[in-house]
Design an enzyme around this catalytic site. Sequence first.
Site, PDB file in Angstrom:
ATOM      1  N   HIS A 294      29.447  15.759 -44.473  1.00 28.40           N
ATOM      2  CA  HIS A 294      30.222  16.206 -43.305  1.00 28.40           C
ATOM      3  C   HIS A 294      29.959  17.704 -43.132  1.00 28.40           C
ATOM      4  O   HIS A 294      30.244  18.494 -44.023  1.00 28.40           O
ATOM      5  CB  HIS A 294      31.711  15.947 -43.578  1.00 28.40           C
ATOM      6  N   HIS A 337      39.934  20.356 -48.623  1.00 27.49           N
ATOM      7  CA  HIS A 337      39.445  21.708 -48.834  1.00 27.49           C
ATOM      8  C   HIS A 337      40.556  22.741 -48.849  1.00 27.49           C
ATOM      9  O   HIS A 337      41.680  22.493 -48.405  1.00 27.49           O
ATOM     10  CB  HIS A 337      38.401  22.098 -47.782  1.00 27.49           C
ATOM     11  N   GLU A 343      43.821  28.184 -40.468  1.00 25.10           N
ATOM     12  CA  GLU A 343      43.480  27.220 -39.426  1.00 25.10           C
ATOM     13  C   GLU A 343      44.731  26.765 -38.681  1.00 25.10           C
ATOM     14  O   GLU A 343      45.624  26.170 -39.270  1.00 25.10           O
ATOM     15  CB  GLU A 343      42.822  25.982 -40.049  1.00 25.10           C
ATOM     16  N   TYR A 352      42.981  12.508 -34.069  1.00 22.56           N
ATOM     17  CA  TYR A 352      42.035  13.346 -34.821  1.00 22.56           C
ATOM     18  C   TYR A 352      41.636  12.560 -36.071  1.00 22.56           C
ATOM     19  O   TYR A 352      42.479  11.908 -36.694  1.00 22.56           O
ATOM     20  CB  TYR A 352      42.721  14.669 -35.180  1.00 22.56           C
ATOM     21  N   HIS A 370      47.444  25.501 -41.331  1.00 29.48           N
ATOM     22  CA  HIS A 370      47.009  25.451 -42.722  1.00 29.48           C
ATOM     23  C   HIS A 370      46.517  26.852 -43.057  1.00 29.48           C
ATOM     24  O   HIS A 370      45.397  27.232 -42.735  1.00 29.48           O
ATOM     25  CB  HIS A 370      45.906  24.399 -42.906  1.00 29.48           C
ATOM     26  N   HIS A 376      44.394  21.133 -47.900  1.00 29.33           N
ATOM     27  CA  HIS A 376      44.619  20.122 -46.869  1.00 29.33           C
ATOM     28  C   HIS A 376      43.366  19.266 -46.712  1.00 29.33           C
ATOM     29  O   HIS A 376      42.425  19.367 -47.482  1.00 29.33           O
ATOM     30  CB  HIS A 376      45.047  20.779 -45.550  1.00 29.33           C
TER      31      HIS A 376
HETATM   32  O1  LIG Z   1      40.868  19.344 -40.147  1.00 26.19           O
HETATM   33  C1  LIG Z   1      40.663  20.503 -40.532  1.00 26.19           C
HETATM   34  O2  LIG Z   1      41.234  20.987 -41.502  1.00 26.19           O
HETATM   35  C2  LIG Z   1      39.589  21.303 -39.826  1.00 26.19           C
HETATM   36  C3  LIG Z   1      38.296  21.020 -40.444  1.00 26.19           C
HETATM   37  C4  LIG Z   1      37.464  20.086 -39.895  1.00 26.19           C
HETATM   38  C5  LIG Z   1      36.271  19.760 -40.520  1.00 26.19           C
HETATM   39  O3  LIG Z   1      35.468  18.908 -39.915  1.00 26.19           O
HETATM   40  C6  LIG Z   1      35.939  20.345 -41.734  1.00 26.19           C
HETATM   41  C7  LIG Z   1      36.762  21.308 -42.279  1.00 26.19           C
HETATM   42  C8  LIG Z   1      37.941  21.655 -41.638  1.00 26.19           C
HETATM   43  O4  LIG Z   1      38.738  22.637 -42.060  1.00 26.19           O
HETATM   44 FE   LIG Z   2      40.701  22.616 -42.518  1.00 19.06          FE
END
Ligand SMILES: O=C(O)Cc1cc(O)ccc1O
Ligand SMILES: [Fe+2]
Length: 441
Positions: A294, A337, A343, A352, A370, A376
């Site tokens: 990804h 991550h 964010e 989503y 976040h 998250h």
């Molecule tokens: O949903 C998230 O947190 C945003 C996000 C999307 C993604 O495709 C990879 C990392 C990221 O932080």
């Molecule tokens: Fe993220």
Amino acid sequence: MSRDARKTAELLTYLSGFGNEHSSEAVPGALPVARNSPQRAPLGLYAEQLSGTAFTEPRAQNRRSWLYRIRPSAAHPAFTRTDNGTIRTGPFTETVPDPNRLRWNPLPEPPEGTDFLAGLWTLGGNGDATQRTGMAVHLYHANSSMDRVFSDADGELLIVPERGGLLLHTEFGRLPVEPAQIALVPRGVRFRAELLDTSARGYVCENYGAPFRLPDLGPIGANGLANARDFQAPTAAYEDVEGPVEVVNKFCGNLWTATYDHSPLDVVAWHGNHVPYLYDLRRFNVMGTISYDHPDPSIFTVLTSPSDTPGLAGVDFVAFTPRWLVGEDTFRPPYFHRNVMSEYMGLIEGAYDAKTAGEGGFVPGGGSLHNMMSAHGPDRETFDRASAAELRPQKLDDGLAFMFETRWPMTATAQAARAEHLQQAYDDVWSGLRRHFRPAG
Ligand SMILES: O=C(O)Cc1cc(O)ccc1O
Ligand SMILES: [Fe+2]
């Protein structure tokens, strides 16, 4: 009211390109030729420069426009303070920065007669408007058109409608913006927002820092992501209104008001590159993996506001638009991550792919924060589903989400931290992630 606005919107024409030296005249001959400030400007207009960057910034970043107007902007009475309503500005000190994952439902219905300005509700932000660093996240919910004019000295306004369209009457002309599109009003540009529908709801990133620009493309090449030609600036249109007009000015965190004896949307012609613009997110040329893993979401950057450190944005605007997922042996939704960047995410429509949809989840008009290093990623349901899914090519076309990603942690306003629409049990979406560890394989 909104039917007239829709008719007006249908007839509009635009100038295409990002950061161009555009020019436009509502009356032929209104633009001077070969000079900006002739002894007497054409048609009895006043010439005026609007500088969005310092005079001396490098040519590639320099933003300024010349406006030819019925009266100069200087012709106005004193501003006096007016109530800031639900608008707040950095430095954000009403609460302490919170390491918890936060998520909100949409704003509640506003009282009758709430215009775009009164409907602006600040969620939080970072930096300091007086230092021209940082940003604020606002939501808006309006049910009435503005019959006053607003300008923001503190930053540019990136408007992301989620429900209902707006017709922005700006000094440079008119821009209609609907859900799935974005509009940007540069710092200091006066405008009023007329509703295209009975109500309007959405998000605003107020960027105190360097103006948004297109990201560099590096090895992607000369094309892709948001293509410059898809950005649309308005053509000149002016209001010749004599009579009292309220003008509200946001300056260093406070709202100031003055009653002019004319409309300041009286620009008959203009040229320059400090201009409002419109972009349709459905035109985004999405890049992604065609092998495995990804990619980091920076690949979805629509606009970036750079800081003094290369590669480190004051704020990025990132859009998650429809795309194909084809990664082999890949956990396809966003990964788990922790990020040094902070964010804020919003949802324009649908769902989503990292979050369960539906009531109590991540819903259109809602948002999540976040902050720096908060852990998250996919919620439990998403993890279970995606780690068991059969990996056929899959079209992801049931949602439109976005992110304001910023280098500094955001601090929520008191109204956001105490809001009834703050979800109390957000952490639970990650509870019950079972252990699968088998040391023996
Ligand atoms: O949903 C998230 O947190 C945003 C996000 C999307 C993604 O495709 C990879 C990392 C990221 O932080
Ligand atoms: Fe993220």
